[in-house]
Design a protein around this motif. Structure first.
Motif, PDB file in Angstrom:
ATOM      1  N   ASP A 184       0.825  -1.192   0.000  1.00  0.00           N
ATOM      2  CA  ASP A 184       0.000   0.000   0.000  1.00  0.00           C
ATOM      3  C   ASP A 184       0.871   1.259   0.000  1.00  0.00           C
ATOM      4  OD1 ASP A 184      -1.993   1.861   0.295  1.00  0.00           O
ATOM      5  OD2 ASP A 184      -2.513   1.285   2.352  1.00  0.00           O
ATOM      6  N   LYS A 185       0.708   2.080  -1.017  1.00  0.00           N
ATOM      7  CA  LYS A 185       1.492   3.312  -1.129  1.00  0.00           C
ATOM      8  C   LYS A 185       1.138   4.291  -0.010  1.00  0.00           C
ATOM      9  CE  LYS A 185       3.294   5.908  -4.962  1.00  0.00           C
ATOM     10  NZ  LYS A 185       3.155   6.283  -6.342  1.00  0.00           N
ATOM     11  N   THR A 186      -0.120   4.291   0.417  1.00  0.00           N
ATOM     12  CA  THR A 186      -0.563   5.184   1.487  1.00  0.00           C
ATOM     13  C   THR A 186       0.154   4.852   2.790  1.00  0.00           C
ATOM     14  OG1 THR A 186      -2.744   5.333   0.458  1.00  0.00           O
ATOM     15  CG2 THR A 186      -2.570   6.035   2.744  1.00  0.00           C
ATOM     16  N   ALA A 187       0.346   3.579   3.071  1.00  0.00           N
ATOM     17  CA  ALA A 187       1.043   3.172   4.294  1.00  0.00           C
ATOM     18  C   ALA A 187       2.475   3.685   4.286  1.00  0.00           C
ATOM     19  CB  ALA A 187       1.012   1.654   4.444  1.00  0.00           C
ATOM     20  N   LYS A 188       3.109   3.641   3.150  1.00  0.00           N
ATOM     21  CA  LYS A 188       4.492   4.126   3.042  1.00  0.00           C
ATOM     22  C   LYS A 188       4.556   5.637   3.204  1.00  0.00           C
ATOM     23  CE  LYS A 188       6.038   0.143   0.512  1.00  0.00           C
ATOM     24  NZ  LYS A 188       6.667  -0.445  -0.642  1.00  0.00           N
ATOM     25  N   THR A 224       5.471  10.459   7.003  1.00  0.00           N
ATOM     26  CA  THR A 224       4.894  11.499   7.854  1.00  0.00           C
ATOM     27  C   THR A 224       5.216  11.220   9.307  1.00  0.00           C
ATOM     28  OG1 THR A 224       3.103  11.833   6.281  1.00  0.00           O
ATOM     29  CG2 THR A 224       2.751  12.660   8.510  1.00  0.00           C
ATOM     30  N   PHE A 225       5.081   9.961   9.721  1.00  0.00           N
ATOM     31  CA  PHE A 225       5.390   9.566  11.092  1.00  0.00           C
ATOM     32  C   PHE A 225       6.852   9.863  11.422  1.00  0.00           C
ATOM     33  CE2 PHE A 225       7.080   6.230  13.921  1.00  0.00           C
ATOM     34  CZ  PHE A 225       6.328   6.490  15.055  1.00  0.00           C
ATOM     35  N   ASP A 226       7.748   9.536  10.510  1.00  0.00           N
ATOM     36  CA  ASP A 226       9.169   9.774  10.726  1.00  0.00           C
ATOM     37  C   ASP A 226       9.492  11.260  10.845  1.00  0.00           C
ATOM     38  OD1 ASP A 226       9.794   7.095  10.784  1.00  0.00           O
ATOM     39  OD2 ASP A 226      10.560   7.022   8.746  1.00  0.00           O
TER      40      ASP A 226
END
Length: 78
Positions: A66-70, A75-77
């Protein structure tokens, strides 16, 4: 399962694959740390919770197609 204990006594039970994402903990396990409870005397529980979350995300997301998960990981990082 590995149990991590912060300096203020809180414990976190995590899968060994998760802690392999942390080089420090990985080396402790490789050095034949014979106790399943790994004390981290310089890390408080708030920071340890964030480290565990970071390791879990970095273990799970690269496997996702999933590209959204990546993108969420980026964003999280940040």
């Amino acid at each position: 399962m590995i149990i991590l204990r912060s300096f203020n006594g809180e414990t976190f039970e995590v899968d060994e694959a998760v802690v392999q994402e942390s080089q420090t903990i990985k080396h402790m396990i490789e050095d034949d740390y014979d106790n399943t409870i790994i004390p981290l005397p310089k890390v408080n529980s708030n920071i340890l919770a964030k480290v565990v979350e970071y390791c879990k995300r970095h273990l799970e997301v690269p496997k996702a197609e999933d590209k959204t998960a990546k993108e969420d990981l980026k964003t999280f990082d940040a």
